[in-house]
Motif scaffolding. Structure first.
Motif, PDB file in Angstrom:
ATOM      1  N   ASP A   8      -4.325-134.594 -97.819  1.00 43.16           N
ATOM      2  CA  ASP A   8      -4.319-133.885 -99.102  1.00 43.16           C
ATOM      3  C   ASP A   8      -3.903-134.816-100.232  1.00 43.16           C
ATOM      4  OD1 ASP A   8      -5.017-131.566 -97.915  1.00 43.16           O
ATOM      5  OD2 ASP A   8      -3.018-130.675 -97.929  1.00 43.16           O
ATOM      6  N   ARG A   9      -4.490-134.600-101.388  1.00 42.71           N
ATOM      7  CA  ARG A   9      -4.128-135.352-102.589  1.00 42.71           C
ATOM      8  C   ARG A   9      -2.795-134.812-103.099  1.00 42.71           C
ATOM      9  NH1 ARG A   9      -7.341-138.280-106.260  1.00 42.71           N
ATOM     10  NH2 ARG A   9      -9.139-137.870-104.923  1.00 42.71           N
ATOM     11  N   GLU A  10      -1.840-135.701-103.318  1.00 46.38           N
ATOM     12  CA  GLU A  10      -0.504-135.233-103.729  1.00 46.38           C
ATOM     13  C   GLU A  10      -0.532-134.550-105.097  1.00 46.38           C
ATOM     14  OE1 GLU A  10       1.767-138.867-103.189  1.00 46.38           O
ATOM     15  OE2 GLU A  10       2.639-138.029-101.363  1.00 46.38           O
ATOM     16  N   ALA A  11      -1.392-135.029-105.999  1.00 53.33           N
ATOM     17  CA  ALA A  11      -1.471-134.405-107.327  1.00 53.33           C
ATOM     18  C   ALA A  11      -1.912-132.962-107.198  1.00 53.33           C
ATOM     19  CB  ALA A  11      -2.443-135.165-108.219  1.00 53.33           C
ATOM     20  N   SER A  12      -2.748-132.700-106.205  1.00 57.76           N
ATOM     21  CA  SER A  12      -3.285-131.365-106.043  1.00 57.76           C
ATOM     22  C   SER A  12      -2.283-130.466-105.314  1.00 57.76           C
ATOM     23  CB  SER A  12      -4.611-131.473-105.301  1.00 57.76           C
ATOM     24  OG  SER A  12      -4.880-130.371-104.518  1.00 57.76           O
ATOM     25  N   ARG A  13      -1.514-131.026-104.377  1.00 60.60           N
ATOM     26  CA  ARG A  13      -0.475-130.253-103.715  1.00 60.60           C
ATOM     27  C   ARG A  13       0.697-129.983-104.663  1.00 60.60           C
ATOM     28  NH1 ARG A  13       2.334-132.520 -99.330  1.00 60.60           N
ATOM     29  NH2 ARG A  13       1.368-134.531 -99.765  1.00 60.60           N
ATOM     30  N   GLY A  14       0.810-130.804-105.740  1.00 58.15           N
ATOM     31  CA  GLY A  14       1.844-130.529-106.729  1.00 58.15           C
ATOM     32  C   GLY A  14       3.137-131.279-106.491  1.00 58.15           C
ATOM     33  N   LYS A  15       3.191-132.102-105.456  1.00 59.52           N
ATOM     34  CA  LYS A  15       4.352-132.980-105.344  1.00 59.52           C
ATOM     35  C   LYS A  15       4.096-134.158-104.417  1.00 59.52           C
ATOM     36  CE  LYS A  15       6.875-130.290-101.852  1.00 59.52           C
ATOM     37  NZ  LYS A  15       8.198-129.790-101.476  1.00 59.52           N
ATOM     38  N   GLN A  16       4.872-135.191-104.669  1.00 62.88           N
ATOM     39  CA  GLN A  16       4.790-136.374-103.830  1.00 62.88           C
ATOM     40  C   GLN A  16       5.609-136.131-102.569  1.00 62.88           C
ATOM     41  OE1 GLN A  16       6.217-138.978-107.138  1.00 62.88           O
ATOM     42  NE2 GLN A  16       4.430-140.209-106.636  1.00 62.88           N
ATOM     43  N   GLY A  17       5.084-136.553-101.430  1.00 59.71           N
ATOM     44  CA  GLY A  17       5.776-136.336-100.166  1.00 59.71           C
ATOM     45  C   GLY A  17       6.960-137.274 -99.999  1.00 59.71           C
ATOM     46  N   GLY A  18       7.772-136.988 -98.988  1.00 66.44           N
ATOM     47  CA  GLY A  18       8.954-137.796 -98.719  1.00 66.44           C
ATOM     48  C   GLY A  18       8.597-139.240 -98.392  1.00 66.44           C
ATOM     49  N   ARG A  19       7.514-139.438 -97.621  1.00 64.10           N
ATOM     50  CA  ARG A  19       7.094-140.793 -97.265  1.00 64.10           C
ATOM     51  C   ARG A  19       6.729-141.594 -98.521  1.00 64.10           C
ATOM     52  NH1 ARG A  19       2.340-143.209 -96.748  1.00 64.10           N
ATOM     53  NH2 ARG A  19       2.221-145.057 -95.385  1.00 64.10           N
ATOM     54  N   THR A  20       6.000-140.978 -99.428  1.00 68.71           N
ATOM     55  CA  THR A  20       5.604-141.646-100.668  1.00 68.71           C
ATOM     56  C   THR A  20       6.829-142.053-101.492  1.00 68.71           C
ATOM     57  OG1 THR A  20       3.489-140.515-100.810  1.00 68.71           O
ATOM     58  CG2 THR A  20       4.429-141.280-102.886  1.00 68.71           C
ATOM     59  N   LEU A  21       7.748-141.124-101.662  1.00 67.73           N
ATOM     60  CA  LEU A  21       8.933-141.413-102.467  1.00 67.73           C
ATOM     61  C   LEU A  21       9.752-142.532-101.827  1.00 67.73           C
ATOM     62  CD1 LEU A  21       9.972-137.767-103.407  1.00 67.73           C
ATOM     63  CD2 LEU A  21       9.043-139.512-104.933  1.00 67.73           C
ATOM     64  N   GLU A  22       9.889-142.474-100.517  1.00 68.36           N
ATOM     65  CA  GLU A  22      10.640-143.487 -99.779  1.00 68.36           C
ATOM     66  C   GLU A  22      10.018-144.874 -99.998  1.00 68.36           C
ATOM     67  OE1 GLU A  22      11.735-142.009 -95.799  1.00 68.36           O
ATOM     68  OE2 GLU A  22      11.067-143.955 -95.059  1.00 68.36           O
ATOM     69  N   ILE A  23       8.693-144.934 -99.922  1.00 62.60           N
ATOM     70  CA  ILE A  23       8.017-146.225-100.061  1.00 62.60           C
ATOM     71  C   ILE A  23       8.120-146.743-101.489  1.00 62.60           C
ATOM     72  CG2 ILE A  23       5.746-147.355-100.012  1.00 62.60           C
ATOM     73  CD1 ILE A  23       5.088-145.629 -97.566  1.00 62.60           C
ATOM     74  N   GLN A  24       7.899-145.885-102.473  1.00 67.02           N
ATOM     75  CA  GLN A  24       7.923-146.428-103.832  1.00 67.02           C
ATOM     76  C   GLN A  24       9.339-146.798-104.281  1.00 67.02           C
ATOM     77  OE1 GLN A  24       5.666-143.477-105.886  1.00 67.02           O
ATOM     78  NE2 GLN A  24       7.401-142.302-106.604  1.00 67.02           N
ATOM     79  N   ARG A  25      10.336-146.151-103.710  1.00 66.96           N
ATOM     80  CA  ARG A  25      11.699-146.586-103.977  1.00 66.96           C
ATOM     81  C   ARG A  25      11.954-147.968-103.374  1.00 66.96           C
ATOM     82  NH1 ARG A  25      15.879-142.697-104.727  1.00 66.96           N
ATOM     83  NH2 ARG A  25      16.988-143.445-102.898  1.00 66.96           N
ATOM     84  N   LEU A  26      11.425-148.181-102.174  1.00 65.76           N
ATOM     85  CA  LEU A  26      11.569-149.490-101.516  1.00 65.76           C
ATOM     86  C   LEU A  26      10.883-150.599-102.325  1.00 65.76           C
ATOM     87  CD1 LEU A  26      12.109-151.404 -99.073  1.00 65.76           C
ATOM     88  CD2 LEU A  26       9.996-150.513 -98.060  1.00 65.76           C
ATOM     89  N   ILE A  27       9.661-150.324-102.771  1.00 64.33           N
ATOM     90  CA  ILE A  27       8.925-151.349-103.541  1.00 64.33           C
ATOM     91  C   ILE A  27       9.702-151.688-104.818  1.00 64.33           C
ATOM     92  CG2 ILE A  27       6.779-151.869-104.798  1.00 64.33           C
ATOM     93  CD1 ILE A  27       5.357-149.836-102.912  1.00 64.33           C
ATOM     94  N   ALA A  28      10.150-150.660-105.516  1.00 67.00           N
ATOM     95  CA  ALA A  28      10.825-150.890-106.801  1.00 67.00           C
ATOM     96  C   ALA A  28      12.132-151.654-106.610  1.00 67.00           C
ATOM     97  CB  ALA A  28      11.078-149.548-107.501  1.00 67.00           C
ATOM     98  N   ARG A  29      12.927-151.255-105.632  1.00 72.41           N
ATOM     99  CA  ARG A  29      14.187-151.974-105.365  1.00 72.41           C
ATOM    100  C   ARG A  29      13.909-153.438-105.064  1.00 72.41           C
ATOM    101  NH1 ARG A  29      15.718-147.801-101.788  1.00 72.41           N
ATOM    102  NH2 ARG A  29      15.185-149.158-100.046  1.00 72.41           N
ATOM    103  N   SER A  30      12.874-153.679-104.267  1.00 74.11           N
ATOM    104  CA  SER A  30      12.548-155.060-103.891  1.00 74.11           C
ATOM    105  C   SER A  30      12.165-155.879-105.114  1.00 74.11           C
ATOM    106  CB  SER A  30      11.405-155.059-102.871  1.00 74.11           C
ATOM    107  OG  SER A  30      11.797-154.364-101.702  1.00 74.11           O
ATOM    108  N   LEU A  31      11.332-155.306-105.981  1.00 76.66           N
ATOM    109  CA  LEU A  31      10.890-156.038-107.164  1.00 76.66           C
ATOM    110  C   LEU A  31      12.074-156.320-108.099  1.00 76.66           C
ATOM    111  CD1 LEU A  31       7.545-154.176-107.993  1.00 76.66           C
ATOM    112  CD2 LEU A  31       7.785-156.435-106.916  1.00 76.66           C
ATOM    113  N   ARG A  32      12.957-155.343-108.242  1.00 77.78           N
ATOM    114  CA  ARG A  32      14.108-155.558-109.129  1.00 77.78           C
ATOM    115  C   ARG A  32      15.001-156.688-108.619  1.00 77.78           C
ATOM    116  NH1 ARG A  32      13.923-149.832-109.719  1.00 77.78           N
ATOM    117  NH2 ARG A  32      15.476-149.510-108.091  1.00 77.78           N
TER     118      ARG A  32
END
Lengths: 237, 237, 237, 237, 237, 237
Positions: free
Chosen positions: A75-99
């Motif tokens: 399912d497309r997250e925009a259409s379900r109306g929220k980002q899943g836990g896996r997505t949030l976990e990954i983008q937090r990891l990417i951002a922390r790493s870049l910082r």
């Protein structure tokens, strides 16, 4: 024996294509075999509210898989109306790493957002995202210097990442999907060019792992990430 | 004089790349100049609840722009928690158009979802999506026939679409962003190979348009879409 | 033969009741036969954030059907937690049409919001909304002039709208529900008093339509909308 | 010197109170110094949809901080309308860890949900949650055996967790808030009674860490978790 | 002296118009002076999941104010993406009250939903809703009997409601907006035809109220509701 | 005979524990028998937007039940993505009651938020919340005076609350769950120390109630609340 006939320490062919799209200040398509991630770095003046008035910049990331990046459509997250836990976990990891790669004071009150959109997935999308996002961010920093927004380069060191794991009892590097889906343990490692660790996230999906296996996986990751720094450097030259 | 030096009726170079990704049953990258849309068609058994028990299939579509497909970054809809009105409007248009191309009874109780993800935008993303999605859908139908899921081909006719508009007082075809953003009128036209209309959506963004201008725009669209059918056919051979 | 015995070009009895409620600056109940829409125009000082500092005003619209406006009850959007695609599409259409009727610079930094709430539905709710909303907006503009908020009248021209379609092979005007639900093609046309087009949205629900049919539908719309302008004018006198 | 005068390897006083509330099948209040987490295990017949028909059970977890568990009040997630990324990340970690402790086949088609609600926070809430949740889950399993729902004990081994980190250049165990908020590196380690690793999540918040520091942190965690297993065992006798 | 010159016990002119819209099984417009609420009762086969298999029916209600029912426009709840606390509180009150009027066993496994949409507000919208909704529900029950869905009448007794309050130190009945907005205490009372209480909700908005004032308000409510039962009865004959 | 052998007017043992957690400016655990609610009062500078510039303070409340506070687990509202109607209704009641106890002008432009989290439920959670929240608020006001934020005490009078009802035909005070779940009528009463009423909310869950029963319930509530004021006073000394 790995399905792809690779040796335990052998990573997939990696290609890094800069300027993949025309609008972003940094735009990189990174491929680890059949895993393809588009990493677009956007520069915006100002910082989020919680950072205001500190004289520092901010770096953030968003991650998404196209619905049909995988074997079956998700399912497309925009259409379900929220980002899943896996997505949030990954983008937090990417951002922390870049910082961890940038001196935020030298960045000034500017924000860099790196969007990592997975066009096609075959395992290791989060580590490919980090490795590609770092190159896109470097291009965005160059753009800022060329525009006169930055006087000095805030980059402290490059970062890169790889997944390692225990597959049928053996430690291996850079798991593809067929390996990842049955691996006993899966570990993502993010490092600096200077040989230090930024993130280590190891998970026993099937069987708990020993301290020795942990060490072997870290060694495999260390070697693989060295190769990735070479590839980033060639791409940037 | 158009910014690109094109004539009023001249469309941009169009390329249609099939099998752009490996997992989807139909996967097409369509490019209208700098506009690039990835159209992935996914086949799923069964139909949505409201269609159950009618012995008919269903075709639907989702549309999204990558946050940095455009000159400045726009918020990710998954992160904002809902799809905007423009997105919903466009994906409803794409889906209606695709359904007009297929005999849903012959499709049986199966669903085809076509995801149109805009990698890079330079005007005309919705019409490029429709034109590319039709090719992806045809590939998905072939896959279904090869798998024995379908006995006959449910395709009634190909469809294709183009945008036309009034730019500095003159009707032109296939507007790029610099034209679109200042056009007095913008019109999207979807047609069948058999020369009939599926959708006409004309909007006076700046100045109301006359019945004569409407006619001129329809003529330009008609001619442009004929070219698009040629390009679809070559791509499919 | 139409179910209501109307001729192809004959519209339903239309009534426009001004001052239907007491609080709104403009309040109109418009009826096209059994379709009844309450159009309330509200004046607010200031403009939305994206319009600030341009010295211009803004006009927007919201549309909703009461849950039991239709034959069977539909879910309340407030309770489902989001507005559906159809709702967003319609309210964007109404707002664009209203903005095309007004010189936003002359409006100053003020916002007019027109709420179109469908009390009872029998086809053509979006075109009835536009036709009624224009009258409510005119009343709100008069209120602003009476209050001294506006020095001059920012209205460029009245607008009105009607639906036309192909029903059992014949073009007809002002479809009611029993016609609309089986029509091959449905087209909504918005025009100015000055005989120009604001919006044309034609959709082949069943069968693709020809260029000739398109022309016939436009002619029917043109004639019907002329009648609507008469009715708006009588209501306003 | 640590703010609390603890030695580098010294954990805070830990208390485990079983049957803290009366309704849950397993209810444990765990305290690591001033960190207090209520862990309630609930048994439900049946499994989530994606697990149906596999003859296996499911274990899941939810995590939340009371708004005033911390120094300053944070927004209530129920009122903001979504769980944050940190919450989702933590509850996924707790649930994965608990599942690694149980043979899901022996659990039958039953679900255990462990709610970890932080009453008061002073660092280490996620590792306290895991350590307490394991005891609550064991009580829920005993309840299931007493009720005759389970014939055999599906527990493979106890699990426990602790946080370690680099604080002012030195590796230390069981960080409290004043340490955690300025630590260079923060690492959460989950282990089994049998001396193996379930999860290792190390993050360089300030400075990248070396492979040697990684090893020292793992050793500290290993020793601390051994103590926690003793405490779990006493609590359960 | 009340702004409207009414005596303390005098209610506003009340009109009850049945069959106000054509689709609903029961459709009532109720007016208490300038307060106007449209109450539509819809009959649906079946009951919500939590009521299934009990051989009983269900009655529920939804309440909404049109955005410009009030002096200044309030946000549309569908557009904000959730119903406010006040709305939920009111619709729960209406539904509880209606259920107290009906023998749910005699209703069979059917659901009646009453939508109360406030067209224009001048105080007392929730009590007007209850009083009108009861008439609409009675019409829906008659429709069910006429269709043969019900063999007997499940109505136990009519219900009606009124607001009372303390205004400038004096108890008064049926507050209009100018009274309600400054009243020290506001109380809503729902009663049965048989002279018993269904709901009493008294709130000290400004000043706490005494037990004597409570009694006086209850007496005023009792008298006013008797009048309302007369009006309901005339409307139904 | 009540299940607990209590007399009709007898309330459960009530304990009020101040300083239950360490971070909040006021922190109270209140217990009515097996009902346990943690009430944390937080002081924040400033007021919500709609209160700005009036020189007055604001008091608000949030209410939540831990998922396993009850016999069977209920869904976590943060995870469902919204607060239910019952929750909103209760927290609005708590907040209104607290505001009735304080002179908001003397509070200055400061906000007190009281979080009432139900750790364990056995009936009467909303009235326990109000009674405990008042004590927590008083502690927060003392903290503000000690910090010099307030010059004078803005407390007008203490408030307390209790539930009463008709159980098997008899009025009783302080219903526990086994009584509440079968009671014919349930009424919540909030009073001031000065013997006046703040809120009365009576609901006929099963049978309508008479005016005499109403009076008897009010008398029971009056007596019970007097005891609660004693308990609040002892706790505060």
């Amino acid at each position: 024996m790995r399905p792809s006939s690779r040796t335990a320490s052998q990573i997939r062919p990696v290609t890094i294509t800069r300027n993949f799209t025309i609008h972003a200040e940094g735009s990189v398509l990174i491929e680890f075999g059949d895993t393809k991630v588009l990493c677009n770095a956007s520069v915006q003046e100002g910082v989020p509210r919680f950072m205001k008035g500190q004289g520092k910049g901010w770096i953030t990331a968003e991650y998404s898989m196209l619905p049909r990046a995988t074997h079956t459509r998700s399912d497309r997250e925009a259409s379900r109306g929220k980002q899943g836990g896996r997505t949030l976990e990954i983008q937090r990891l990417i951002a922390r790493s870049l910082r961890a790669a940038v001196d935020l004071k030298l960045l000034g009150e500017n924000t860099i957002t790196v969007d990592c959109d997975v066009i096609q997935a075959d395992g290791g999308t989060r580590t490919a995202s980090i490795t590609g996002a770092c190159v896109a961010m470097v291009d965005a920093l160059s753009w800022m210097r060329a525009k006169g927004i930055l006087k000095t380069n805030p980059l402290k060191h490059m970062i890169a990442a790889v997944s390692v794991g225990i597959y049928k009892g053996n430690p291996i590097a850079d798991l593809e999907y067929t390996e990842d889906s049955v691996a006993e343990t899966d570990m993502n490692v993010v490092m600096t060019e200077t040989g230090k660790l930024i993130e280590v996230q190891g998970t026993a999906e099937g069987e708990p792992f020993s301290f020795d296996e942990m060490q072997e996986m870290l060694d495999l990751a260390h070697a693989a990430i060295k190769e990735l720094f070479e590839l980033q450097r060639s791409a940037l030259n």
